[in-house]
Enzyme design. Structure first.
Site, mmCIF file in Angstrom:
data_model
loop_
_atom_site.group_PDB
_atom_site.id
_atom_site.type_symbol
_atom_site.label_atom_id
_atom_site.label_comp_id
_atom_site.label_asym_id
_atom_site.label_seq_id
_atom_site.Cartn_x
_atom_site.Cartn_y
_atom_site.Cartn_z
ATOM 1 N N GLY A 8 -25.546 5.390 -33.609
ATOM 2 C CA GLY A 8 -24.068 5.791 -33.589
ATOM 3 C C GLY A 8 -23.387 5.703 -35.123
ATOM 4 N N ALA A 10 -23.087 7.664 -37.507
ATOM 5 C CA ALA A 10 -22.283 8.735 -38.299
ATOM 6 C C ALA A 10 -21.045 8.577 -38.239
ATOM 7 C CB ALA A 10 -22.439 10.224 -37.487
ATOM 8 N N GLY A 12 -17.355 5.707 -36.690
ATOM 9 C CA GLY A 12 -16.732 4.675 -35.857
ATOM 10 C C GLY A 12 -17.448 3.405 -35.967
ATOM 11 N N ASP A 32 -28.329 8.882 -35.126
ATOM 12 C CA ASP A 32 -27.019 9.593 -34.382
ATOM 13 C C ASP A 32 -27.693 11.082 -34.347
ATOM 14 O OD1 ASP A 32 -24.421 10.283 -33.802
ATOM 15 O OD2 ASP A 32 -23.742 8.621 -35.079
ATOM 16 N N ASP A 41 -30.915 12.698 -29.689
ATOM 17 C CA ASP A 41 -29.750 12.631 -28.561
ATOM 18 C C ASP A 41 -30.394 11.649 -27.531
ATOM 19 O OD1 ASP A 41 -28.093 13.062 -26.545
ATOM 20 O OD2 ASP A 41 -28.585 15.283 -26.134
ATOM 21 N N TYR A 164 -17.165 6.491 -16.649
ATOM 22 C CA TYR A 164 -17.156 5.575 -18.001
ATOM 23 C C TYR A 164 -17.102 4.138 -17.654
ATOM 24 C CZ TYR A 164 -15.906 3.818 -22.600
ATOM 25 O OH TYR A 164 -15.711 3.172 -23.773
ATOM 26 N N LYS A 168 -20.087 1.352 -18.153
ATOM 27 C CA LYS A 168 -20.446 0.122 -18.777
ATOM 28 C C LYS A 168 -20.261 -0.963 -18.092
ATOM 29 C CE LYS A 168 -19.427 2.291 -22.813
ATOM 30 N NZ LYS A 168 -20.087 1.815 -23.916
#
Length: 275
Positions: A8, A10, A12, A32, A41, A164, A168
């Site tokens: 991740g 790329a 945030g 990413d 992916d 979601y 989590k």
């Protein structure tokens, strides 16, 4: 200096984590969908395998740490795809990297959970169980069924919110169960979860209709500190868990959410062990 794999990167939290580690002199192997040294992916089995192969090749088979940060938010239209990315992608990649983390006898792994696991009242326990059983096909089917049963007002706002929160929660349970197994703990590899709340990242703003413009005191969940989080608020704690000195912390779920979970469930943690 160490070698760290971060997904991740790329944008945030992943980008903020990679920046902190690089600034400290470490080598960062970023993953990413775009704008990263490794393009993969993790929502697909092939993408996960490709990411693992490329990380192992780039690291020479030895990692000091891994941060599984890549993920998607509840605005994703496909709940099935969300479960594949946010649960199965994270678990498969960390499992594949565990031998490289164990190579030096002191690897550190961190995965990003969410306070949605405990503050969103839409968790599907059957979906959680399917995730923990490793049944990706069954979990995808269940996630789609749950989405179809959601009220239209929820579907318009966050179509995958139930999946979601469920994914989590499953991820946090997987990490706690896994962290104490001999394959991880007795090899010196730690595994911890960070559970962010409302953090101003592209994932959050895409899921809340532009949270950056909202008043924290009018947010749907309480914000005791009176502000939203920033990506670096999370990256700071990821870096702490990745440090060699963090070797006695494993199986932890750290809420970094401005006090939201504590405000909503002040007596939920810790819970007493009842014989």
């Amino acid at each position: 200096m160490g070698v760290y794999a971060v997904t991740g990167t790329a944008s945030g939290m992943g980008a903020a984590t990679a920046a902190r580690l690089a600034a400290a002199g470490h080598t960062v192997i970023g993953v990413d969908l775009k704008d990263a040294p490794i393009i993969a992916d993790i929502g697909t089995a092939g993408g996960r395998a490709h990411a693992a192969r490329e990380i192992l090749a780039a690291s020479g088979g030895a990692l000091d740490g891994a941060a599984a940060i890549a993920g998607v938010g509840p605005s994703l239209k496909s709940s099935a795809d969300l479960v594949s990315i946010n649960y199965f992608g994270q678990v498969a990649l960390l499992d594949a990297l565990r031998p490289a983390l164990a190579e030096g006898g002191a690897g550190r792994a961190v995965v990003i959970g969410s306070n949605s696991a405990s503050t969103v009242p839409l968790v599907d326990t059957s979906l959680v169980d399917l995730c923990l059983a490793g049944d990706e096909a069954g979990a995808r089917e269940r996630a789609d069924e749950g989405q179809a049963a959601m009220p239209p007002e929820i579907l318009d706002y966050a179509p995958s919110i139930g999946a979601y929160a469920s994914a989590k929660l499953a991820l946090a349970h997987w990490a706690r169960r896994t962290a104490v197994t001999p394959e991880w703990a007795r090899q010196g590899v730690t595994l911890n979860v960070i559970a962010p709340g409302a953090v101003l990242t592209p994932l959050m703003t895409g899921s809340t209709g532009g949270a950056a413009d909202q008043d924290p005191d009018e947010f749907p969940t309480p914000m005791p500190l009176g502000r939203f989080g920033q990506a670096d608020d999370i990256a700071f704690w990821v870096e702490q868990f990745l440090k060699p000195e963090a070797g006695f912390a494993t199986g932890a779920v750290l809420y970094v959410d401005g006090g939201t979970d504590a405000a909503m469930r002040p007596d939920a943690q810790p819970t007493a062990w009842v014989l």
